[in-house]
Scaffold this motif. Structure first.
Motif, PDB file in Angstrom:
ATOM      1  N   PHE A 163       0.855  -1.181   0.000  1.00  0.00           N
ATOM      2  CA  PHE A 163       0.000   0.000   0.000  1.00  0.00           C
ATOM      3  C   PHE A 163       0.894   1.233   0.000  1.00  0.00           C
ATOM      4  O   PHE A 163       2.094   1.160   0.288  1.00  0.00           O
ATOM      5  N   SER A 164       0.312   2.364  -0.334  1.00  0.00           N
ATOM      6  CA  SER A 164       1.056   3.621  -0.380  1.00  0.00           C
ATOM      7  C   SER A 164       0.913   4.358   0.949  1.00  0.00           C
ATOM      8  O   SER A 164      -0.197   4.760   1.320  1.00  0.00           O
ATOM      9  N   PRO A 165       2.003   4.550   1.688  1.00  0.00           N
ATOM     10  CA  PRO A 165       1.923   5.349   2.922  1.00  0.00           C
ATOM     11  C   PRO A 165       1.394   6.757   2.667  1.00  0.00           C
ATOM     12  O   PRO A 165       0.675   7.309   3.505  1.00  0.00           O
ATOM     13  N   THR A 166       1.752   7.317   1.517  1.00  0.00           N
ATOM     14  CA  THR A 166       1.261   8.662   1.182  1.00  0.00           C
ATOM     15  C   THR A 166      -0.255   8.680   1.064  1.00  0.00           C
ATOM     16  O   THR A 166      -0.931   9.558   1.620  1.00  0.00           O
ATOM     17  N   ASP A 167      -0.808   7.704   0.344  1.00  0.00           N
ATOM     18  CA  ASP A 167      -2.271   7.636   0.195  1.00  0.00           C
ATOM     19  C   ASP A 167      -2.943   7.363   1.534  1.00  0.00           C
ATOM     20  O   ASP A 167      -4.041   7.876   1.801  1.00  0.00           O
ATOM     21  N   PHE A 168      -2.286   6.543   2.374  1.00  0.00           N
ATOM     22  CA  PHE A 168      -2.850   6.226   3.686  1.00  0.00           C
ATOM     23  C   PHE A 168      -2.970   7.509   4.517  1.00  0.00           C
ATOM     24  O   PHE A 168      -4.017   7.760   5.137  1.00  0.00           O
ATOM     25  N   LEU A 169      -1.918   8.316   4.525  1.00  0.00           N
ATOM     26  CA  LEU A 169      -1.958   9.580   5.268  1.00  0.00           C
ATOM     27  C   LEU A 169      -2.990  10.539   4.686  1.00  0.00           C
ATOM     28  O   LEU A 169      -3.692  11.236   5.425  1.00  0.00           O
ATOM     29  N   SER A 170      -3.091  10.544   3.376  1.00  0.00           N
ATOM     30  CA  SER A 170      -4.073  11.429   2.731  1.00  0.00           C
ATOM     31  C   SER A 170      -5.491  11.058   3.128  1.00  0.00           C
ATOM     32  O   SER A 170      -6.340  11.939   3.355  1.00  0.00           O
ATOM     33  N   GLU A 171      -5.758   9.768   3.230  1.00  0.00           N
ATOM     34  CA  GLU A 171      -7.093   9.327   3.650  1.00  0.00           C
ATOM     35  C   GLU A 171      -7.377   9.765   5.075  1.00  0.00           C
ATOM     36  O   GLU A 171      -8.487  10.218   5.397  1.00  0.00           O
ATOM     37  N   MET A 172      -6.373   9.631   5.963  1.00  0.00           N
ATOM     38  CA  MET A 172      -6.563  10.078   7.336  1.00  0.00           C
ATOM     39  C   MET A 172      -6.858  11.573   7.381  1.00  0.00           C
ATOM     40  O   MET A 172      -7.757  12.013   8.104  1.00  0.00           O
ATOM     41  N   GLU A 173      -6.103  12.329   6.614  1.00  0.00           N
ATOM     42  CA  GLU A 173      -6.307  13.774   6.603  1.00  0.00           C
ATOM     43  C   GLU A 173      -7.691  14.138   6.073  1.00  0.00           C
ATOM     44  O   GLU A 173      -8.351  15.032   6.597  1.00  0.00           O
ATOM     45  N   SER A 174      -8.129  13.430   5.033  1.00  0.00           N
ATOM     46  CA  SER A 174      -9.444  13.734   4.464  1.00  0.00           C
ATOM     47  C   SER A 174     -10.565  13.398   5.437  1.00  0.00           C
ATOM     48  O   SER A 174     -11.645  13.999   5.382  1.00  0.00           O
ATOM     49  N   ASN A 175     -10.319  12.433   6.331  1.00  0.00           N
ATOM     50  CA  ASN A 175     -11.318  12.059   7.333  1.00  0.00           C
ATOM     51  C   ASN A 175     -11.092  12.772   8.667  1.00  0.00           C
ATOM     52  O   ASN A 175     -11.701  12.407   9.671  1.00  0.00           O
ATOM     53  N   LYS A 176     -10.180  13.760   8.637  1.00  0.00           N
ATOM     54  CA  LYS A 176      -9.918  14.593   9.817  1.00  0.00           C
ATOM     55  C   LYS A 176      -9.459  13.760  11.019  1.00  0.00           C
ATOM     56  O   LYS A 176      -9.859  14.016  12.166  1.00  0.00           O
ATOM     57  N   VAL A 177      -8.618  12.756  10.734  1.00  0.00           N
ATOM     58  CA  VAL A 177      -8.011  11.950  11.791  1.00  0.00           C
ATOM     59  C   VAL A 177      -6.535  12.314  11.862  1.00  0.00           C
ATOM     60  O   VAL A 177      -5.815  12.207  10.863  1.00  0.00           O
ATOM     61  N   GLU A 178      -6.100  12.763  13.013  1.00  0.00           N
ATOM     62  CA  GLU A 178      -4.721  13.216  13.176  1.00  0.00           C
ATOM     63  C   GLU A 178      -3.793  12.031  13.455  1.00  0.00           C
ATOM     64  O   GLU A 178      -3.987  11.296  14.429  1.00  0.00           O
ATOM     65  N   PRO A 179      -2.767  11.807  12.622  1.00  0.00           N
ATOM     66  CA  PRO A 179      -1.803  10.720  12.887  1.00  0.00           C
ATOM     67  C   PRO A 179      -1.051  10.989  14.191  1.00  0.00           C
ATOM     68  O   PRO A 179      -0.846  12.145  14.582  1.00  0.00           O
ATOM     69  N   ASN A 180      -0.635   9.927  14.865  1.00  0.00           N
ATOM     70  CA  ASN A 180       0.160  10.092  16.072  1.00  0.00           C
ATOM     71  C   ASN A 180       1.501   9.366  15.929  1.00  0.00           C
ATOM     72  O   ASN A 180       1.857   8.906  14.842  1.00  0.00           O
ATOM     73  N   ARG A 181       2.231   9.278  16.999  1.00  0.00           N
ATOM     74  CA  ARG A 181       3.558   8.670  16.978  1.00  0.00           C
ATOM     75  C   ARG A 181       3.532   7.249  16.425  1.00  0.00           C
ATOM     76  O   ARG A 181       4.373   6.865  15.611  1.00  0.00           O
ATOM     77  N   VAL A 182       2.550   6.457  16.863  1.00  0.00           N
ATOM     78  CA  VAL A 182       2.453   5.068  16.405  1.00  0.00           C
ATOM     79  C   VAL A 182       2.194   5.009  14.897  1.00  0.00           C
ATOM     80  O   VAL A 182       2.753   4.164  14.188  1.00  0.00           O
ATOM     81  N   THR A 183       1.368   5.907  14.407  1.00  0.00           N
ATOM     82  CA  THR A 183       1.087   5.959  12.966  1.00  0.00           C
ATOM     83  C   THR A 183       2.376   6.149  12.179  1.00  0.00           C
ATOM     84  O   THR A 183       2.659   5.401  11.230  1.00  0.00           O
ATOM     85  N   TYR A 184       3.175   7.136  12.572  1.00  0.00           N
ATOM     86  CA  TYR A 184       4.403   7.420  11.841  1.00  0.00           C
ATOM     87  C   TYR A 184       5.402   6.270  11.956  1.00  0.00           C
ATOM     88  O   TYR A 184       6.092   5.934  10.984  1.00  0.00           O
ATOM     89  N   GLN A 185       5.471   5.657  13.127  1.00  0.00           N
ATOM     90  CA  GLN A 185       6.381   4.523  13.293  1.00  0.00           C
ATOM     91  C   GLN A 185       6.011   3.375  12.355  1.00  0.00           C
ATOM     92  O   GLN A 185       6.882   2.749  11.739  1.00  0.00           O
ATOM     93  N   ARG A 186       4.726   3.116  12.234  1.00  0.00           N
ATOM     94  CA  ARG A 186       4.304   2.005  11.381  1.00  0.00           C
ATOM     95  C   ARG A 186       4.422   2.344   9.898  1.00  0.00           C
ATOM     96  O   ARG A 186       4.652   1.447   9.076  1.00  0.00           O
ATOM     97  N   LEU A 187       4.293   3.612   9.560  1.00  0.00           N
ATOM     98  CA  LEU A 187       4.541   4.006   8.175  1.00  0.00           C
ATOM     99  C   LEU A 187       6.017   3.842   7.833  1.00  0.00           C
ATOM    100  O   LEU A 187       6.371   3.442   6.717  1.00  0.00           O
ATOM    101  N   ILE A 188       6.886   4.124   8.797  1.00  0.00           N
ATOM    102  CA  ILE A 188       8.313   3.835   8.610  1.00  0.00           C
ATOM    103  C   ILE A 188       8.499   2.349   8.352  1.00  0.00           C
ATOM    104  O   ILE A 188       9.286   1.938   7.494  1.00  0.00           O
ATOM    105  N   GLY A 189       7.747   1.526   9.103  1.00  0.00           N
ATOM    106  CA  GLY A 189       7.819   0.080   8.905  1.00  0.00           C
ATOM    107  C   GLY A 189       7.480  -0.323   7.485  1.00  0.00           C
ATOM    108  O   GLY A 189       8.130  -1.199   6.901  1.00  0.00           O
ATOM    109  N   ARG A 190       6.472   0.321   6.905  1.00  0.00           N
ATOM    110  CA  ARG A 190       6.098  -0.017   5.528  1.00  0.00           C
ATOM    111  C   ARG A 190       7.179   0.397   4.534  1.00  0.00           C
ATOM    112  O   ARG A 190       7.532  -0.365   3.636  1.00  0.00           O
ATOM    113  N   PHE A 191       7.710   1.614   4.710  1.00  0.00           N
ATOM    114  CA  PHE A 191       8.789   2.040   3.825  1.00  0.00           C
ATOM    115  C   PHE A 191       9.970   1.073   3.909  1.00  0.00           C
ATOM    116  O   PHE A 191      10.593   0.743   2.898  1.00  0.00           O
TER     117      PHE A 191
END
Length: 330
Positions: free
Chosen positions: A177-205
């Motif tokens: 999956f695309s981490p960029t698209d995942f973040l964009s979906e969160m932003e469009s749904n007004k959900v703020e990413p947190n520390r765990v979100t960024y850590q797991r996106l690092i995991g995907r990269f």
């Protein structure tokens, strides 16, 4: 953040490589030996960001524990769903795994009730990862996608914990999956990413061997003063390995020690799996010796992860040796 990651994708499309990334870092802090190039990551995340305090160990392969939902309504369908979740809780505590039928039953109860609480929906998502060892990753992803879409259609409030649970399922199944698209979906749904979100996106990269993408998030976490824990370092070992740079993967352990964070059994397991993926049996042996000399005790499940990596990479000739080492040390 999604816009920043899109800029990384543009850079990568022009031939940005892990080698040029490390070279760029070296130039920013002076001439450094190639062997310790990974130390340059400390220029992206200062030592004050490292989570070095004594925290509960987050084991990569551990199973989440369930609790009975208490925030559902009093309807019969909701109570039936609670009972089903409680039975699932007992099964996980007893065996550490569940069956596909168990998850399908929970899913049917949610659809039958036409609603689900925040806790119930969260547990349903978490069920689609490593708790289903008998199912193929593509089947688990199909299941969690169906559950996610159903929760959306039922207007269940999905907060950052749901998105983080979905990310964890994606990582456990190595879903593309695309981490960029995942973040964009969160932003469009007004959900703020947190520390765990960024850590797991690092995991995907890092699963993709994309050090450029991982470094962009690390840089963003530094700007937000978000701490980096052991899981991120473990991901970086995998990331460097899959980018073809085992020297930097090994140097991550030195970076951890510089940050006053000692490599754990999980860290050595990531390192051994990386060696296994490249068929480097000598590297596996050396990692086992280092863990033993550092009084880091590897469990049977750690050796099993190495065996799985060897088998998946077609290196079955080393399986018997690792089995013998495991028997001697466990």
């Amino acid at each position: 953040m999604a816009a920043l990651l899109r800029s990384v994708e543009c850079v990568r499309s022009f031939g940005y490589s892990p080698v040029s990334f490390l070279s760029c870092l070296r130039s920013s802090v002076g001439r450094l030996p190639r062997r310790c190039a990974a130390r340059c990551l400390t220029t992206l995340v200062s030592s004050r960001l490292f989570a070095t305090e004594s925290v509960q160990k987050q084991v990569q392969f551990s199973q989440p524990r369930f609790t009975r939902d208490v925030d559902g309504g009093g309807g019969g369908a909701v109570k039936k769903l609670d009972r089903a979740l409680y039975r699932l809780d007992v099964e996980v505590r007893k065996t550490g795994r569940i069956s596909l039928r168990d998850v399908q039953e929970i899913f049917s109860e949610i659809k039958g009730a036409g609603a689900a609480s925040v806790t119930q929906s969260l547990l349903a998502i978490r069920c689609c990862g490593s708790l289903l060892p008998e199912e193929l990753p593509k089947n688990r992803i199909a299941l969690v996608t169906d559950i996610w879409n159903t929760l959306r259609s039922l207007d269940v409030r999905l907060d950052v914990s749901h998105y983080n649970a979905l990310l964890k399922v994606y990582l456990e199944n190595e879903h593309e999956f695309s981490p960029t698209d995942f973040l964009s979906e969160m932003e469009s749904n007004k959900v703020e990413p947190n520390r765990v979100t960024y850590q797991r996106l690092i995991g995907r990269f890092c699963q993709q061997g994309d050090i450029a993408g991982a470094s962009k998030i690390l840089d963003y976490m530094k700007a937000k003063d978000l701490p980096i824990n052991e899981n991120v370092f473990n991901f970086l070992i995998q990331g460097h390995s899959r980018s073809g740079d085992m020297v930097s993967a090994k140097c991550i352990l030195d970076v951890m020690r510089t940050a006053k964070l000692e490599p754990s059994a999980d860290t050595y397991t990531y390192l051994m799996r990386s060696y296994a993926e490249t068929g480097d049996i000598d590297g596996i042996r050396q990692a086992i010796r280092e863990a033993e000399s550092g009084e880091v005790f590897l469990l049977d499940r750690d050796y099993m992860e190495v065996l799985l990596a060897l088998a998946a990479s077609g290196r079955s000739e080393f399986v018997d040796e690792i089995l013998e080492i495991g028997r001697a040390h466990v």
